[in-house]
Every structure is written in structure tokens, then in C-alpha cells.
Design a protein around this motif. Structure first.
Motif, PDB file in Angstrom:
ATOM      1  N   VAL A  41       0.844  -1.204   0.000  1.00  0.00           N
ATOM      2  CA  VAL A  41       0.000   0.000   0.000  1.00  0.00           C
ATOM      3  C   VAL A  41       0.879   1.254   0.000  1.00  0.00           C
ATOM      4  O   VAL A  41       0.610   2.216  -0.735  1.00  0.00           O
ATOM      5  CB  VAL A  41      -0.968   0.004   1.216  1.00  0.00           C
ATOM      6  N   GLU A  42       1.936   1.232   0.800  1.00  0.00           N
ATOM      7  CA  GLU A  42       2.845   2.383   0.857  1.00  0.00           C
ATOM      8  C   GLU A  42       3.543   2.598  -0.492  1.00  0.00           C
ATOM      9  O   GLU A  42       3.697   3.728  -0.937  1.00  0.00           O
ATOM     10  CB  GLU A  42       3.876   2.211   1.976  1.00  0.00           C
ATOM     11  N   TYR A  43       3.960   1.509  -1.136  1.00  0.00           N
ATOM     12  CA  TYR A  43       4.584   1.636  -2.462  1.00  0.00           C
ATOM     13  C   TYR A  43       3.584   2.169  -3.494  1.00  0.00           C
ATOM     14  O   TYR A  43       3.949   2.943  -4.376  1.00  0.00           O
ATOM     15  CB  TYR A  43       5.183   0.299  -2.923  1.00  0.00           C
ATOM     16  N   ASP A  44       2.310   1.769  -3.371  1.00  0.00           N
ATOM     17  CA  ASP A  44       1.273   2.300  -4.274  1.00  0.00           C
ATOM     18  C   ASP A  44       1.113   3.807  -4.084  1.00  0.00           C
ATOM     19  O   ASP A  44       0.926   4.546  -5.055  1.00  0.00           O
ATOM     20  CB  ASP A  44      -0.070   1.597  -4.041  1.00  0.00           C
ATOM     21  N   LYS A  45       1.181   4.260  -2.827  1.00  0.00           N
ATOM     22  CA  LYS A  45       1.088   5.704  -2.555  1.00  0.00           C
ATOM     23  C   LYS A  45       2.246   6.447  -3.216  1.00  0.00           C
ATOM     24  O   LYS A  45       2.068   7.529  -3.767  1.00  0.00           O
ATOM     25  CB  LYS A  45       1.099   5.969  -1.042  1.00  0.00           C
ATOM     26  N   ILE A  46       3.438   5.865  -3.138  1.00  0.00           N
ATOM     27  CA  ILE A  46       4.619   6.480  -3.747  1.00  0.00           C
ATOM     28  C   ILE A  46       4.454   6.545  -5.260  1.00  0.00           C
ATOM     29  O   ILE A  46       4.752   7.567  -5.886  1.00  0.00           O
ATOM     30  CB  ILE A  46       5.900   5.705  -3.366  1.00  0.00           C
ATOM     31  N   LYS A  47       3.963   5.462  -5.832  1.00  0.00           N
ATOM     32  CA  LYS A  47       3.740   5.421  -7.295  1.00  0.00           C
ATOM     33  C   LYS A  47       2.743   6.509  -7.694  1.00  0.00           C
ATOM     34  O   LYS A  47       2.930   7.193  -8.704  1.00  0.00           O
ATOM     35  CB  LYS A  47       3.230   4.039  -7.691  1.00  0.00           C
ATOM     36  N   SER A  48       1.716   6.663  -6.879  1.00  0.00           N
ATOM     37  CA  SER A  48       0.708   7.689  -7.134  1.00  0.00           C
ATOM     38  C   SER A  48       1.325   9.091  -7.054  1.00  0.00           C
ATOM     39  O   SER A  48       1.048   9.954  -7.896  1.00  0.00           O
ATOM     40  CB  SER A  48      -0.427   7.538  -6.129  1.00  0.00           C
ATOM     41  N   LEU A  49       2.157   9.317  -6.016  1.00  0.00           N
ATOM     42  CA  LEU A  49       2.865  10.600  -5.885  1.00  0.00           C
ATOM     43  C   LEU A  49       3.726  10.869  -7.117  1.00  0.00           C
ATOM     44  O   LEU A  49       3.749  11.988  -7.645  1.00  0.00           O
ATOM     45  CB  LEU A  49       3.781  10.580  -4.656  1.00  0.00           C
ATOM     46  N   TYR A  50       4.432   9.837  -7.573  1.00  0.00           N
ATOM     47  CA  TYR A  50       5.333   9.977  -8.718  1.00  0.00           C
ATOM     48  C   TYR A  50       4.541  10.265  -9.997  1.00  0.00           C
ATOM     49  O   TYR A  50       4.905  11.147 -10.783  1.00  0.00           O
ATOM     50  CB  TYR A  50       6.176   8.705  -8.889  1.00  0.00           C
ATOM     51  N   ASN A  51       3.430   9.549 -10.193  1.00  0.00           N
ATOM     52  CA  ASN A  51       2.599   9.783 -11.380  1.00  0.00           C
ATOM     53  C   ASN A  51       2.027  11.201 -11.383  1.00  0.00           C
ATOM     54  O   ASN A  51       1.975  11.860 -12.432  1.00  0.00           O
ATOM     55  CB  ASN A  51       1.462   8.751 -11.463  1.00  0.00           C
ATOM     56  N   LYS A  52       1.606  11.657 -10.219  1.00  0.00           N
ATOM     57  CA  LYS A  52       1.074  13.021 -10.091  1.00  0.00           C
ATOM     58  C   LYS A  52       2.180  14.038 -10.413  1.00  0.00           C
ATOM     59  O   LYS A  52       1.948  15.014 -11.120  1.00  0.00           O
ATOM     60  CB  LYS A  52       0.538  13.235  -8.677  1.00  0.00           C
ATOM     61  N   TYR A  53       3.360  13.772  -9.890  1.00  0.00           N
ATOM     62  CA  TYR A  53       4.518  14.640 -10.153  1.00  0.00           C
ATOM     63  C   TYR A  53       4.827  14.684 -11.654  1.00  0.00           C
ATOM     64  O   TYR A  53       5.042  15.752 -12.223  1.00  0.00           O
ATOM     65  CB  TYR A  53       5.736  14.144  -9.371  1.00  0.00           C
ATOM     66  N   GLN A  54       4.809  13.521 -12.310  1.00  0.00           N
ATOM     67  CA  GLN A  54       5.093  13.442 -13.753  1.00  0.00           C
ATOM     68  C   GLN A  54       4.091  14.289 -14.538  1.00  0.00           C
ATOM     69  O   GLN A  54       4.456  14.986 -15.477  1.00  0.00           O
ATOM     70  CB  GLN A  54       5.024  11.986 -14.256  1.00  0.00           C
ATOM     71  N   ALA A  55       2.813  14.215 -14.128  1.00  0.00           N
ATOM     72  CA  ALA A  55       1.756  14.947 -14.832  1.00  0.00           C
ATOM     73  C   ALA A  55       1.857  16.452 -14.621  1.00  0.00           C
ATOM     74  O   ALA A  55       1.573  17.238 -15.535  1.00  0.00           O
ATOM     75  CB  ALA A  55       0.388  14.445 -14.376  1.00  0.00           C
ATOM     76  N   GLU A  56       2.296  16.871 -13.428  1.00  0.00           N
ATOM     77  CA  GLU A  56       2.323  18.301 -13.089  1.00  0.00           C
ATOM     78  C   GLU A  56       3.681  18.956 -13.330  1.00  0.00           C
ATOM     79  O   GLU A  56       3.788  20.181 -13.250  1.00  0.00           O
ATOM     80  CB  GLU A  56       1.958  18.484 -11.610  1.00  0.00           C
ATOM     81  N   GLN A  57       4.676  18.164 -13.584  1.00  0.00           N
ATOM     82  CA  GLN A  57       6.057  18.637 -13.623  1.00  0.00           C
ATOM     83  C   GLN A  57       6.266  19.863 -14.525  1.00  0.00           C
ATOM     84  O   GLN A  57       6.977  20.789 -14.167  1.00  0.00           O
ATOM     85  CB  GLN A  57       6.929  17.445 -14.018  1.00  0.00           C
ATOM     86  N   VAL A  58       5.636  19.878 -15.699  1.00  0.00           N
ATOM     87  CA  VAL A  58       5.836  21.006 -16.630  1.00  0.00           C
ATOM     88  C   VAL A  58       5.288  22.316 -16.075  1.00  0.00           C
ATOM     89  O   VAL A  58       5.745  23.398 -16.470  1.00  0.00           O
ATOM     90  CB  VAL A  58       5.214  20.721 -18.024  1.00  0.00           C
ATOM     91  N   LEU A  59       4.336  22.219 -15.155  1.00  0.00           N
ATOM     92  CA  LEU A  59       3.718  23.422 -14.591  1.00  0.00           C
ATOM     93  C   LEU A  59       4.435  23.939 -13.347  1.00  0.00           C
ATOM     94  O   LEU A  59       4.140  25.039 -12.876  1.00  0.00           O
ATOM     95  CB  LEU A  59       2.250  23.134 -14.224  1.00  0.00           C
ATOM     96  N   LEU A  60       5.353  23.130 -12.795  1.00  0.00           N
ATOM     97  CA  LEU A  60       5.977  23.468 -11.517  1.00  0.00           C
ATOM     98  C   LEU A  60       7.254  24.280 -11.691  1.00  0.00           C
ATOM     99  O   LEU A  60       8.006  24.084 -12.653  1.00  0.00           O
ATOM    100  CB  LEU A  60       6.311  22.188 -10.744  1.00  0.00           C
ATOM    101  N   SER A  61       7.501  25.152 -10.720  1.00  0.00           N
ATOM    102  CA  SER A  61       8.773  25.893 -10.685  1.00  0.00           C
ATOM    103  C   SER A  61       9.875  24.930 -10.281  1.00  0.00           C
ATOM    104  O   SER A  61       9.600  23.829  -9.793  1.00  0.00           O
ATOM    105  CB  SER A  61       8.672  27.040  -9.666  1.00  0.00           C
ATOM    106  N   GLU A  62      11.118  25.330 -10.451  1.00  0.00           N
ATOM    107  CA  GLU A  62      12.245  24.472 -10.071  1.00  0.00           C
ATOM    108  C   GLU A  62      12.185  24.119  -8.577  1.00  0.00           C
ATOM    109  O   GLU A  62      12.438  22.987  -8.206  1.00  0.00           O
ATOM    110  CB  GLU A  62      13.583  25.146 -10.406  1.00  0.00           C
ATOM    111  N   ASP A  63      11.847  25.119  -7.751  1.00  0.00           N
ATOM    112  CA  ASP A  63      11.741  24.869  -6.303  1.00  0.00           C
ATOM    113  C   ASP A  63      10.629  23.866  -5.991  1.00  0.00           C
ATOM    114  O   ASP A  63      10.813  22.965  -5.164  1.00  0.00           O
ATOM    115  CB  ASP A  63      11.459  26.177  -5.541  1.00  0.00           C
TER     116      ASP A  63
END
Length: 153
Positions: A41-63
């Protein structure tokens, strides 16, 4: 000197037929399964965090990117620590197995020792091979002699 009396015993087959051993093993397996699920379950949460990050990455500042990456790495570190705590060499599963299974094994080994003494056996080997020598008469332990020969106490 008389010939040594040697016997072979299959400890695994003895344990497999003991109902309290089966119950203890089932309990250990059930606990291990629950912990594996918890970690999954914890690894699934991490995967979800990573997928969300991948989707939003272009919109995020470097910080913001660095912050999200750190968040993911911290989550991975935390779950690896949890895995080590549960399944590591001195982890919770090892301790639980000792708590539940060791008393049963000790009962078997003390019975073997008693049997060896009563029947006059000098050495008893484990046929399953996991324990090697189960019992040996003290007169066959030559450790002290070898130590003295090496100049040790």
C-alpha cells in the motif's frame, strides 16, 4: 574404547506433524502477509505521488519540482525502513517467529537430548540437515584440547 552410537533424526518431519508448530507457522505467515500488504500500500502511494509529479512537472517551478522530488524520495526511504524493520535480519518477523516457533523447537531438541541420554547415543544428526548435529556426548567434544594445543585457555 567402545564404538560410538550414532542416530539420525529428521527434525523437519517431526515439526511438520506437530499441530502447535503448524499453528505457529500459520500465525507467522499471516503476520508476514499482512505486513507485505501494508508495505505494498505504501509503495502504491509512492507510485501515485510519482505519477502526479510526472503529470504536473511542466507546470511546476524548479523549487516546487525539487520539493516534490524530495517528498517522493523521503516516502521511498520511509517505506524501505519499514520493510527493513519488518523483514530485516533482526526485524519484527524474525522476533515473532522466535517468539512463536522457538519454544516448540526447544521442546523437540530437549526431547532428542533426553532420548539420546536414555538410549546411550553419543551423536545424533539431523537428517534434514538444517541443524547438523543435534546432540553429542561431552566426551566427544575436543574443542578444549585443540585450544590448549594452540596455547589458548
Amino acid at each position: 574404547m567402545n564404538a560410538q552410537r550414532i542416530a539420525i533424526i529428521d527434525v523437519s518431519s517431526i515439526l511438520e506433524e506437530m499441530s502447535d508448530y503448524k499453528v505457529a507457522q500459520q500465525e507467522v505467515d499471516k503476520i508476514a502477509s499482512a505486513w507485505r500488504q501494508e508495505i505494498g500500500v505504501e509503495y502504491d502511494k509512492i507510485k501515485s505521488l510519482y505519477n502526479k509529479y510526472q503529470a504536473e512537472q511542466v507546470l511546476l517551478s524548479e523549487d516546487a519540482k525539487a520539493e516534490k522530488e524530495n517528498e517522493i524520495m523521503e516516502a521511498e526511504k520511509t517505506v524501505r525502513e519499514m520493510q527493513k524493520q519488518r523483514f530485516g535480519p533482526d526485524g519484527d518477523l524474525f522476533k515473532k517467529r522466535q517468539e512463536l516457533v522457538q519454544p516448540i523447537q526447544e521442546k523437540v531438541y530437549s526431547t532428542i537430548e533426553e532420548y539420546a541420554t536414555d538410549r546411550g547415543y553419543d551423536i545424533i544428526f539431523d537428517k534434514a540437515g538444517s541443524a547438523g548435529i543435534l546432540f553429542t556426548s561431552d566426551e566427544y567434544d575436543k574443542t578444549g584440547e585443540v585450544k590448549r594445543k594452540l596455547g589458548l585457555k
